[in-house]
Design a protein around this motif. Sequence first.
Motif, short mmCIF file in Angstrom:
data_model
loop_
_atom_site.label_atom_id
_atom_site.label_comp_id
_atom_site.label_asym_id
_atom_site.label_seq_id
_atom_site.Cartn_x
_atom_site.Cartn_y
_atom_site.Cartn_z
N VAL A 177 0.83 -1.20 0.00
CA VAL A 177 0.00 0.00 0.00
C VAL A 177 0.87 1.26 0.00
O VAL A 177 0.65 2.19 -0.78
N TYR A 224 -7.78 2.67 -4.33
CA TYR A 224 -9.22 2.62 -4.07
C TYR A 224 -9.71 1.18 -3.96
O TYR A 224 -10.52 0.86 -3.09
N GLN A 226 -8.14 -1.29 -2.81
CA GLN A 226 -7.72 -1.82 -1.53
C GLN A 226 -8.63 -1.35 -0.40
O GLN A 226 -8.94 -2.11 0.52
N PHE A 227 -9.08 -0.10 -0.48
CA PHE A 227 -9.86 0.48 0.61
C PHE A 227 -11.33 0.70 0.25
O PHE A 227 -12.03 1.44 0.94
N ARG A 230 -13.94 0.16 3.04
CA ARG A 230 -13.88 1.17 4.09
C ARG A 230 -14.44 2.51 3.61
O ARG A 230 -15.11 3.23 4.35
#
Length: 384
Positions: A177, A224, A226-227, A230
Amino acid sequence: MTNQNSTVTSSVASPKRNSVISICKGIAIILMVMGHAEPPTLISNFIYIFHMPLFFITAGYFFSRKYMDDPWSFCVKRFKGLYIPFLKWALVFLLLHNLWFEVGLLNEQYGNWTGGVTHPYGWREFFKRLFLIVTSMSGYDEFMAGAFWFFRGLLVASILFLVIFKLIDSHTRLTPVWGVIAVCVIALAFQAYRLGFGFKISTIANGGLRDVWGMFFFGIGVLYRQFEQRIGCRWWVSLLCLAVLLVGASQHWCGMNNNGQLRDILTLPLTGCAGFLLTRHISGLIDAAGGVVARLLTYIGNNTLYVFVFHIISFKVVSFLKILWYGLDPVQIGCHMVIHYNNHEDLFWILYTLVGTALPLLCVEAWRRTQKSFAMRKQLKFNE
């Protein structure tokens, strides 16, 4: 040595997420066509500050960490998906360039706002442009293929991202990341140097400004993914993003053009990310609702290549109608990209957008069905 303690992204996205991203791409390509149709200034400004970053972010969304161990397959995939289509269609437009003059679709009297800006090619210029097309993905006839820079931009951006990310991943202790974040920071630092000192990458057409921005937004797409869970889709975030875009449009902030300025280092990442988040939220709502609109936008998003290639030539149909409507000089059919007369007051930009998006896809679908019908008849004859 490759970091293994965390993962940037999996290699396969769920069908639902794929359809949402396809809708995002469908909206993005419609916005691109609308921007080229010369709508009212505020709408044009609104579109240009985020519509091209959308494409790079959605491309980065599908980047897989498996390519870190097999970079060659990624490069081959990029060349097949970007260089080969660019080469094929750029050569077609190059071969047809002088024909456009013969039939009146191009002329030296009308062109951009400043008048005639293009001309028929002699053999010397033809082969010069041919060489540039093949070797540097430049030199194509931008007056009938105005969005072709994107093919080179995404090819260079995605490969640059992979190379720099792999170097960081192999020679530092950063997690994946943070490695992606480092790539994005490097891209911004280069743009600051590029814009502050006028530096250009001489080996890349137009100095590499768009290509490096593309690398930055490609990395944003990876982050984006990856998250994504969230971040989610929250109304207050979307409203905030819309407010940012409206401020940017009213203040004439720049998009991914070749004439940037230092303030773009702050404004373009802001508007690009805001535009993506807003579009992603809208796309998710459309996808959840289903129906004709969702299917249509998904189809458009999965066939953006043909809109990129053929929307400008499709504009000529509307230009012909505009000439008849206003009684204009027929030679204005050669205006690029659309006829400028009364363009910010009338509603022809809507018709340009509809035809520029729909006509290429209708022609492609008719061609596919013809091929399918021919193949079926051939198979039936063979079986007999």
